[in-house]
Design a protein around this motif. Sequence first.
Motif, PDB file in Angstrom:
ATOM      1  N   ARG A 131      13.738  -6.733  16.283  1.00 57.79           N
ATOM      2  CA  ARG A 131      14.763  -7.611  16.179  1.00 57.79           C
ATOM      3  C   ARG A 131      15.504  -7.497  15.191  1.00 57.79           C
ATOM      4  O   ARG A 131      16.637  -7.543  15.227  1.00 57.79           O
ATOM      5  CB  ARG A 131      13.556  -9.019  14.781  1.00 57.79           C
ATOM      6  N   GLU A 132      15.640  -6.887  14.076  1.00 59.35           N
ATOM      7  CA  GLU A 132      17.048  -6.331  13.625  1.00 59.35           C
ATOM      8  C   GLU A 132      17.425  -5.423  14.323  1.00 59.35           C
ATOM      9  O   GLU A 132      19.053  -6.288  14.924  1.00 59.35           O
ATOM     10  CB  GLU A 132      16.282  -4.885  12.221  1.00 59.35           C
ATOM     11  N   LYS A 133      17.201  -5.054  15.401  1.00 51.56           N
ATOM     12  CA  LYS A 133      18.157  -4.492  16.681  1.00 51.56           C
ATOM     13  C   LYS A 133      18.659  -5.143  17.094  1.00 51.56           C
ATOM     14  O   LYS A 133      20.337  -5.006  17.783  1.00 51.56           O
ATOM     15  CB  LYS A 133      17.349  -3.147  16.967  1.00 51.56           C
ATOM     16  N   GLU A 134      18.138  -6.249  17.884  1.00 52.56           N
ATOM     17  CA  GLU A 134      18.920  -7.090  18.812  1.00 52.56           C
ATOM     18  C   GLU A 134      19.491  -8.079  17.715  1.00 52.56           C
ATOM     19  O   GLU A 134      20.698  -8.211  18.665  1.00 52.56           O
ATOM     20  CB  GLU A 134      17.437  -8.553  19.171  1.00 52.56           C
ATOM     21  N   PHE A 135      19.141  -8.584  16.686  1.00 51.78           N
ATOM     22  CA  PHE A 135      20.219  -9.291  15.866  1.00 51.78           C
ATOM     23  C   PHE A 135      21.312  -8.591  16.100  1.00 51.78           C
ATOM     24  O   PHE A 135      22.849  -8.983  16.075  1.00 51.78           O
ATOM     25  CB  PHE A 135      19.725  -9.021  14.800  1.00 51.78           C
ATOM     26  N   LYS A 136      21.181  -7.318  15.820  1.00 49.91           N
ATOM     27  CA  LYS A 136      22.540  -6.056  15.128  1.00 49.91           C
ATOM     28  C   LYS A 136      23.005  -6.267  16.303  1.00 49.91           C
ATOM     29  O   LYS A 136      24.766  -6.112  16.834  1.00 49.91           O
ATOM     30  CB  LYS A 136      22.626  -4.496  14.984  1.00 49.91           C
ATOM     31  N   ALA A 137      22.872  -5.896  17.895  1.00 52.37           N
ATOM     32  CA  ALA A 137      23.223  -6.457  18.615  1.00 52.37           C
ATOM     33  C   ALA A 137      24.242  -6.970  19.531  1.00 52.37           C
ATOM     34  O   ALA A 137      25.034  -7.499  20.266  1.00 52.37           O
ATOM     35  CB  ALA A 137      22.948  -5.936  19.776  1.00 52.37           C
ATOM     36  N   LYS A 138      23.655  -8.989  18.777  1.00 51.75           N
ATOM     37  CA  LYS A 138      24.355  -9.987  19.514  1.00 51.75           C
ATOM     38  C   LYS A 138      25.493  -9.852  18.501  1.00 51.75           C
ATOM     39  O   LYS A 138      26.286 -10.768  18.871  1.00 51.75           O
ATOM     40  CB  LYS A 138      22.697 -10.809  18.494  1.00 51.75           C
ATOM     41  N   GLU A 139      25.317  -9.493  16.717  1.00 49.60           N
ATOM     42  CA  GLU A 139      26.675  -9.755  16.184  1.00 49.60           C
ATOM     43  C   GLU A 139      27.396  -8.723  16.265  1.00 49.60           C
ATOM     44  O   GLU A 139      28.760  -9.101  16.248  1.00 49.60           O
ATOM     45  CB  GLU A 139      25.699  -8.965  14.535  1.00 49.60           C
ATOM     46  N   GLU A 140      27.138  -7.744  16.625  1.00 47.42           N
ATOM     47  CA  GLU A 140      28.243  -6.839  17.715  1.00 47.42           C
ATOM     48  C   GLU A 140      28.780  -6.952  18.760  1.00 47.42           C
ATOM     49  O   GLU A 140      30.323  -7.120  19.150  1.00 47.42           O
ATOM     50  CB  GLU A 140      27.628  -5.607  17.925  1.00 47.42           C
TER      51      GLU A 140
END
Length: 118
Positions: free
Chosen positions: A51-60
Amino acid sequence: MASQSQGIQQLLQAEKRAAEKVAEARKRKNRRLKQAKEEAQAEIEQYRLQREKEFKAKEEAALGSHGSSTTEVEKETQEKMFVLQSNFQKNREEVLNSLLNLVCDIKPEIHLNYRING
């Protein structure tokens, strides 16, 4: 009487074996609970990382345009600084000469508010 004491001994031994089996079952149960807890913790950690990885991708993705605007603002700032520096260098001598002329060109005059007592 001997058969009664022998029966009692057998009952005590059977009770002891049952207590050992119950204790062993409790130990197995506790080991299994501990193992299940560790597996659950590992699964939770893996899910959290995903989930953290997905969040970072969306944030980026959301801040990607923000990053380019920051670069653009910095570029504009540098250009404005260059223009200001060049104007400063170009007009420096003229302004200094003007200030020196104003300071050094002394015209002795009596002030308007000065009254001669007499």
